[in-house]
Design a protein around this motif. Structure first.
Motif, mmCIF file in Angstrom:
data_model
loop_
_atom_site.group_PDB
_atom_site.id
_atom_site.type_symbol
_atom_site.label_atom_id
_atom_site.label_comp_id
_atom_site.label_asym_id
_atom_site.label_seq_id
_atom_site.Cartn_x
_atom_site.Cartn_y
_atom_site.Cartn_z
ATOM 1 N N LEU A 19 -70.099 -65.245 20.039
ATOM 2 C CA LEU A 19 -71.316 -64.699 19.472
ATOM 3 C C LEU A 19 -71.487 -65.159 18.033
ATOM 4 O O LEU A 19 -70.708 -64.827 17.166
ATOM 5 C CB LEU A 19 -71.300 -63.172 19.517
ATOM 6 N N ALA A 20 -72.501 -65.947 17.816
ATOM 7 C CA ALA A 20 -72.793 -66.399 16.465
ATOM 8 C C ALA A 20 -73.630 -65.337 15.772
ATOM 9 O O ALA A 20 -74.548 -64.769 16.361
ATOM 10 C CB ALA A 20 -73.545 -67.725 16.519
ATOM 11 N N GLY A 22 -76.459 -63.772 13.889
ATOM 12 C CA GLY A 22 -77.857 -64.137 13.710
ATOM 13 C C GLY A 22 -78.429 -65.011 14.816
ATOM 14 O O GLY A 22 -79.544 -65.471 14.709
ATOM 15 N N ALA A 23 -77.662 -65.285 15.860
ATOM 16 C CA ALA A 23 -78.161 -66.112 16.954
ATOM 17 C C ALA A 23 -79.203 -65.326 17.734
ATOM 18 O O ALA A 23 -79.077 -64.126 17.935
ATOM 19 C CB ALA A 23 -77.019 -66.522 17.881
ATOM 20 N N ASN A 24 -80.241 -66.029 18.177
ATOM 21 C CA ASN A 24 -81.253 -65.329 18.963
ATOM 22 C C ASN A 24 -80.830 -65.298 20.433
ATOM 23 O O ASN A 24 -79.834 -65.903 20.818
ATOM 24 C CB ASN A 24 -82.628 -65.967 18.758
ATOM 25 N N LYS A 25 -81.596 -64.577 21.228
ATOM 26 C CA LYS A 25 -81.246 -64.358 22.630
ATOM 27 C C LYS A 25 -81.089 -65.674 23.392
ATOM 28 O O LYS A 25 -80.127 -65.854 24.135
ATOM 29 C CB LYS A 25 -82.317 -63.474 23.282
ATOM 30 N N GLU A 27 -80.314 -68.624 22.253
ATOM 31 C CA GLU A 27 -79.108 -69.325 21.811
ATOM 32 C C GLU A 27 -77.861 -68.681 22.403
ATOM 33 O O GLU A 27 -76.941 -69.385 22.845
ATOM 34 C CB GLU A 27 -79.024 -69.312 20.276
ATOM 35 N N GLU A 28 -77.827 -67.356 22.426
ATOM 36 C CA GLU A 28 -76.682 -66.657 23.009
ATOM 37 C C GLU A 28 -76.585 -66.937 24.504
ATOM 38 O O GLU A 28 -75.490 -67.146 25.038
ATOM 39 C CB GLU A 28 -76.773 -65.160 22.737
ATOM 40 N N GLU A 31 -75.092 -70.330 24.979
ATOM 41 C CA GLU A 31 -73.647 -70.307 24.734
ATOM 42 C C GLU A 31 -72.892 -69.752 25.938
ATOM 43 O O GLU A 31 -71.840 -70.277 26.321
ATOM 44 C CB GLU A 31 -73.328 -69.467 23.500
#
Length: 186
Positions: A19-20, A22-25, A27-28, A31
Motif C-alpha cells: 500500500l503506497a 496517497g495511492a488512489n483506488k 493504483e492500489e 498493485e
C-alpha cells in the motif's frame, strides 16, 4: 529515538509494503493485480503442471502475503484477487493472520487457491475463509492424486498452493488466517 524504537516504528512500513501512501483506488487495484499475477508466475515456475489446473478450474484466488513474529505473538497481512474463470469477474480480497507461540522472524509467501466448482469459489468470495486449528490440510491421494501435485486439499473441491522463497511448500502453514473481501477496492 533509540534503536529499538526505530526498529518497531519501521514495522508497519515493512509489514504493509503493497500500500503506497496517497495511492488512489485504481493504483492500489493495479498493485494487487500485479502481486496476484506474480503469485501465479511463481507457482507456474515452481510447478508448471499447475497452470492447467488453475485455468481449467471454476476459479482461483492468488495472494501475496507477509508475516512477522516477535517473541510470543505474530501477525500477517496479504492482498489478492479471486477470479471466476467463466465470467472473468475479479474480486479484490484481503488476508489477515494471527500466530501464537515463541519465535522470531519475517516471512513472505504467496498462495494460490484453486476452486474446482462455482459453489466453493462463491463461498470463498462471499463468506470468506478461515484456516485455523479446526482446518486439516491433507495431500490428495488415490487415482487423481497427481491432478493437483504440490497442492494441499483444505476442503472438498478447494486446493491451495503455498509458494515461499525456496519454492513450493510441501505443507500449508497458514493457521489462524482469515480471507475476506476488500470493501475499499471492490
Amino acid at each position: 529515538m533509540n534503536r529499538r524504537t526505530a526498529t518497531f516504528s519501521l514495522i508497519p512500513l515493512i509489514a504493509f509494503p503493497g500500500l503506497a501512501f496517497g495511492a488512489n483506488k485504481a493504483e492500489e487495484q493495479a498493485e494487487v493485480r500485479k502481486a496476484a499475477q506474480d503469485a501465479l508466475n511463481a507457482l507456474y515456475k515452481a510447478q508448471p503442471s499447475a497452470r492447467k489446473q488453475v485455468e481449467s478450474a471454476a476459479g482461483y484466488a492468488a495472494f501475496s502475503n507477509f508475516g512477522m513474529k516477535i517473541l510470543l505473538a505474530g501477525s500477517g497481512k496479504g492482498e489478492g484477487v479471486a477470479v471466476n474463470n467463466k465470467t472473468k469477474a475479479m474480486v479484490y480480497m484481503k488476508m489477515v493472520e494471527l500466530q501464537a507461540g515463541l519465535g522470531f522472524g519475517v516471512k513472505k509467501f504467496q498462495m494460490v487457491w484453486v476452486f474446482e466448482n462455482d459453489k466453493a469459489l462463491n463461498e470463498f468470495i462471499n463468506s470468506g475463509w478461515t484456516l485455523g486449528g479446526q482446518a486439516t490440510a491433507a495431500a490428495k491421494t488415490g487415482d487423481s492424486g497427481s491432478a493437483f501435485q504440490g497442492a494441499v486439499a483444505v476442503a472438498p473441491g478447494v486446493w491451495v498452493y503455498q509458494i515461499t522463497d525456496t519454492g513450493l511448500a510441501v505443507e500449508l502453514t497458514a493457521k489462524g488466517t482469515k480471507y475476506y473481501k476488500d470493501e475499499d477496492l471492490n
